[in-house]
Design an enzyme around this catalytic site. Structure first.
Site, PDB file in Angstrom:
ATOM      1  N   SER A   1       0.828  -1.206   0.000  1.00 20.38           N
ATOM      2  CA  SER A   1       0.000   0.000   0.000  1.00 20.38           C
ATOM      3  C   SER A   1       0.865   1.260   0.000  1.00 20.38           C
ATOM      4  O   SER A   1       1.805   1.362  -0.778  1.00 20.38           O
ATOM      5  CB  SER A   1      -0.976  -0.006   1.174  1.00 20.38           C
ATOM      6  OG  SER A   1      -1.859  -1.093   1.069  1.00 20.38           O
TER       7      SER A   1
ATOM      8  N   LYS B   1       1.285  -4.833  -4.094  1.00 21.64           N
ATOM      9  CA  LYS B   1      -0.055  -4.260  -4.228  1.00 21.64           C
ATOM     10  C   LYS B   1      -0.023  -3.016  -5.110  1.00 21.64           C
ATOM     11  O   LYS B   1      -0.820  -2.873  -6.027  1.00 21.64           O
ATOM     12  CB  LYS B   1      -0.620  -3.931  -2.850  1.00 21.64           C
ATOM     13  CG  LYS B   1      -2.038  -3.433  -2.887  1.00 21.64           C
ATOM     14  CD  LYS B   1      -2.565  -3.200  -1.485  1.00 21.64           C
ATOM     15  CE  LYS B   1      -3.972  -2.640  -1.547  1.00 21.64           C
ATOM     16  NZ  LYS B   1      -4.430  -2.163  -0.261  1.00 21.64           N
TER      17      LYS B   1
END
Length: 110
Positions: free
Chosen positions: A36, A61
């Site tokens: 993230s 991610k």
């Protein structure tokens, strides 16, 4: 600071000479759980030449989401940040994670 040589023989970023302006080398520690916003932050610093990334490949991610509560118990999740603009390419897609300049596996003491 100069441009340190990386393990593959290429020149790394000019550590500490970027927007920090303090002349102190910056090292970002990452591992397979880095994701993230932390993953995007590490990639941005490395891409700009402001930091050396040390550790293992990140999660992959490449995005960071926000959640907005709506009436009636509903909600909306949307992407607010995405790893892009030079950090990704056909040979290094976003979902591969951030490869460290220096691979290092550490153990956490409990």
């Amino acid at each position: 600071g100069g441009r340190p040589a990386l393990p593959d023989g290429t020149a790394g970023g000019a550590l500490g000479s970027g927007s920090f302006g303090c002349g102190v080398p910056v090292i970002v520690l990452v591992n397979q759980q880095t994701a993230s916003a932390a993953e995007i932050f590490a990639a941005a610093l490395a891409h700009a030449g402001n930091a050396l990334v040390l550790g293992t490949q990140t999660f992959g991610k490449g995005t960071s989401q926000a959640f907005v509560h709506l009436p009636g118990g509903h909600g909306l999740t949307f992407t607010v940040y995405s790893l892009a603009a030079g950090a990704a390419s056909a040979s290094h897609p976003l979902n591969d994670g951030v490869a460290p300049h220096v691979r290092w596996q550490w153990r956490f003491a409990v």
